[in-house]
Design a protein around this motif. Sequence first.
Motif, PDB file in Angstrom:
ATOM      1  N   GLU A 101      74.626  49.379  39.385  1.00  0.00           N
ATOM      2  CA  GLU A 101      76.170  49.874  39.410  1.00  0.00           C
ATOM      3  C   GLU A 101      76.406  50.017  41.289  1.00  0.00           C
ATOM      4  O   GLU A 101      77.653  49.468  42.080  1.00  0.00           O
ATOM      5  N   VAL A 102      75.268  49.677  42.466  1.00  0.00           N
ATOM      6  CA  VAL A 102      75.509  49.633  43.708  1.00  0.00           C
ATOM      7  C   VAL A 102      75.757  48.102  44.023  1.00  0.00           C
ATOM      8  O   VAL A 102      76.596  47.760  45.009  1.00  0.00           O
ATOM      9  N   LEU A 103      74.842  47.360  43.896  1.00  0.00           N
ATOM     10  CA  LEU A 103      74.596  45.667  44.076  1.00  0.00           C
ATOM     11  C   LEU A 103      76.080  45.066  43.891  1.00  0.00           C
ATOM     12  O   LEU A 103      76.227  43.979  43.964  1.00  0.00           O
ATOM     13  N   GLN A 159      78.388  58.107  48.428  1.00  0.00           N
ATOM     14  CA  GLN A 159      78.457  58.736  47.054  1.00  0.00           C
ATOM     15  C   GLN A 159      78.002  57.239  46.808  1.00  0.00           C
ATOM     16  O   GLN A 159      77.439  57.071  45.912  1.00  0.00           O
ATOM     17  N   ILE A 160      77.871  56.421  47.346  1.00  0.00           N
ATOM     18  CA  ILE A 160      76.457  54.771  47.006  1.00  0.00           C
ATOM     19  C   ILE A 160      75.232  55.474  47.438  1.00  0.00           C
ATOM     20  O   ILE A 160      74.368  54.823  46.693  1.00  0.00           O
ATOM     21  N   TRP A 161      75.205  56.470  48.758  1.00  0.00           N
ATOM     22  CA  TRP A 161      73.767  56.869  48.652  1.00  0.00           C
ATOM     23  C   TRP A 161      73.347  57.535  47.691  1.00  0.00           C
ATOM     24  O   TRP A 161      71.690  57.188  47.480  1.00  0.00           O
ATOM     25  N   SER A 162      74.388  58.763  47.154  1.00  0.00           N
ATOM     26  CA  SER A 162      73.623  59.333  45.948  1.00  0.00           C
ATOM     27  C   SER A 162      73.538  58.122  44.742  1.00  0.00           C
ATOM     28  O   SER A 162      72.515  58.109  44.019  1.00  0.00           O
ATOM     29  N   LEU A 163      73.958  57.376  44.492  1.00  0.00           N
ATOM     30  CA  LEU A 163      73.635  56.638  43.488  1.00  0.00           C
ATOM     31  C   LEU A 163      72.368  55.578  43.935  1.00  0.00           C
ATOM     32  O   LEU A 163      71.807  55.246  43.096  1.00  0.00           O
ATOM     33  N   GLU A 179      76.088  49.500  59.013  1.00  0.00           N
ATOM     34  CA  GLU A 179      74.538  48.870  59.140  1.00  0.00           C
ATOM     35  C   GLU A 179      73.859  48.744  57.606  1.00  0.00           C
ATOM     36  O   GLU A 179      73.715  47.787  57.324  1.00  0.00           O
ATOM     37  N   VAL A 180      73.947  49.800  56.731  1.00  0.00           N
ATOM     38  CA  VAL A 180      73.708  50.085  55.779  1.00  0.00           C
ATOM     39  C   VAL A 180      74.795  49.024  55.088  1.00  0.00           C
ATOM     40  O   VAL A 180      74.093  48.586  53.927  1.00  0.00           O
ATOM     41  N   MET A 181      76.210  49.563  55.070  1.00  0.00           N
ATOM     42  CA  MET A 181      76.916  49.190  54.374  1.00  0.00           C
ATOM     43  C   MET A 181      76.891  47.488  54.889  1.00  0.00           C
ATOM     44  O   MET A 181      76.196  47.018  53.346  1.00  0.00           O
ATOM     45  N   HIS A 182      76.471  46.731  56.118  1.00  0.00           N
ATOM     46  CA  HIS A 182      76.909  45.446  55.511  1.00  0.00           C
ATOM     47  C   HIS A 182      75.216  44.776  54.854  1.00  0.00           C
ATOM     48  O   HIS A 182      74.745  44.064  54.371  1.00  0.00           O
ATOM     49  N   GLY A 183      73.541  45.954  55.067  1.00  0.00           N
ATOM     50  CA  GLY A 183      72.208  45.670  54.930  1.00  0.00           C
ATOM     51  C   GLY A 183      72.172  45.161  53.649  1.00  0.00           C
ATOM     52  O   GLY A 183      72.070  44.792  53.095  1.00  0.00           O
ATOM     53  N   LEU A 184      73.532  46.240  52.708  1.00  0.00           N
ATOM     54  CA  LEU A 184      73.200  46.087  50.909  1.00  0.00           C
ATOM     55  C   LEU A 184      74.553  45.027  50.469  1.00  0.00           C
ATOM     56  O   LEU A 184      73.849  44.778  49.965  1.00  0.00           O
ATOM     57  N   ALA A 185      75.734  44.504  51.063  1.00  0.00           N
ATOM     58  CA  ALA A 185      76.330  43.637  50.933  1.00  0.00           C
ATOM     59  C   ALA A 185      75.217  41.767  51.160  1.00  0.00           C
ATOM     60  O   ALA A 185      75.357  41.408  49.991  1.00  0.00           O
ATOM     61  N   HIS A 186      74.477  42.168  52.114  1.00  0.00           N
ATOM     62  CA  HIS A 186      73.653  41.169  52.677  1.00  0.00           C
ATOM     63  C   HIS A 186      72.533  40.927  51.610  1.00  0.00           C
ATOM     64  O   HIS A 186      72.259  39.812  50.622  1.00  0.00           O
ATOM     65  N   TYR A 187      71.854  41.950  50.525  1.00  0.00           N
ATOM     66  CA  TYR A 187      70.896  42.011  50.257  1.00  0.00           C
ATOM     67  C   TYR A 187      71.504  41.752  48.644  1.00  0.00           C
ATOM     68  O   TYR A 187      70.748  40.732  47.835  1.00  0.00           O
TER      69      TYR A 187
END
Length: 201
Positions: free
Chosen positions: A58-60, A46-50, A86-94
């Motif tokens: 909403e995502v960040l 669902q995060i990819w959809s958002l 990696e994407v989940m951690h990448g989003l958190a880091h971003y």
Amino acid sequence: MDYNQTFAKEVYEKVDSGDEIKVCMQCGVCGATCPLRGEMKYGPRQIWSLIRAGRRDEVLNNPDIMLCTSCYTCQVRCPRGVPIMEVMHGLAHYALAQGIVPRAETAKFGKAFWEGIYDTGRVDEAVVPIKYCLQDGLVAGLKKSLGMMDIGLALMKAKRMKPKMFIPPNIFIPGVHKIKGVKQLQRMLDKAAAIDAAKEA
Ligand code: SF4
Ligand code: SF4
């Protein structure tokens, strides 16, 4: 609600492995197999959809992106080979790099973990929790450490922590307990951080 059509492009270009979500076919295996699914509001699919819908805020701001424990369960099962962890951690880091803190306590623990590695070149079972607890000052730290006492006792019972670890030498005597070549390690980490900052700018 903020609606930003350029957000997907931003993720593809600036988030670690962000462009890999382009191949997601929305099967839902990742969310269904994640051991944290009960704690997450959305989960990876669902995060990819958002992201595709442009829902930047909403995502960040979503705590889900800081809940991933790197267990790789979703990643080994994804039929499209998306590097979900990696994407989940990448989003958190971003998010953190943008000054957004989706989950304050996780961010504080991550900071303590990182500082411990940076200062000593090691992950120390006592240094990390002490640094984590003291981030809000001594009184708040003592309260927080008392609240975590059951975890400490359980670790000692399982022989994963020794009582002497409660007073690690490098907290009180700087220089003790560091790896050889810690300065070289710090130069490498500084360089990596500079590369990351340039990518996220
Ligand atoms: S398991 Fe893979 S393909 Fe399926 S929804 Fe998750 S990321 Fe997409
Ligand atoms: S790697 Fe992260 S997102 Fe994937 S199943 Fe494990 S905790 Fe969930």
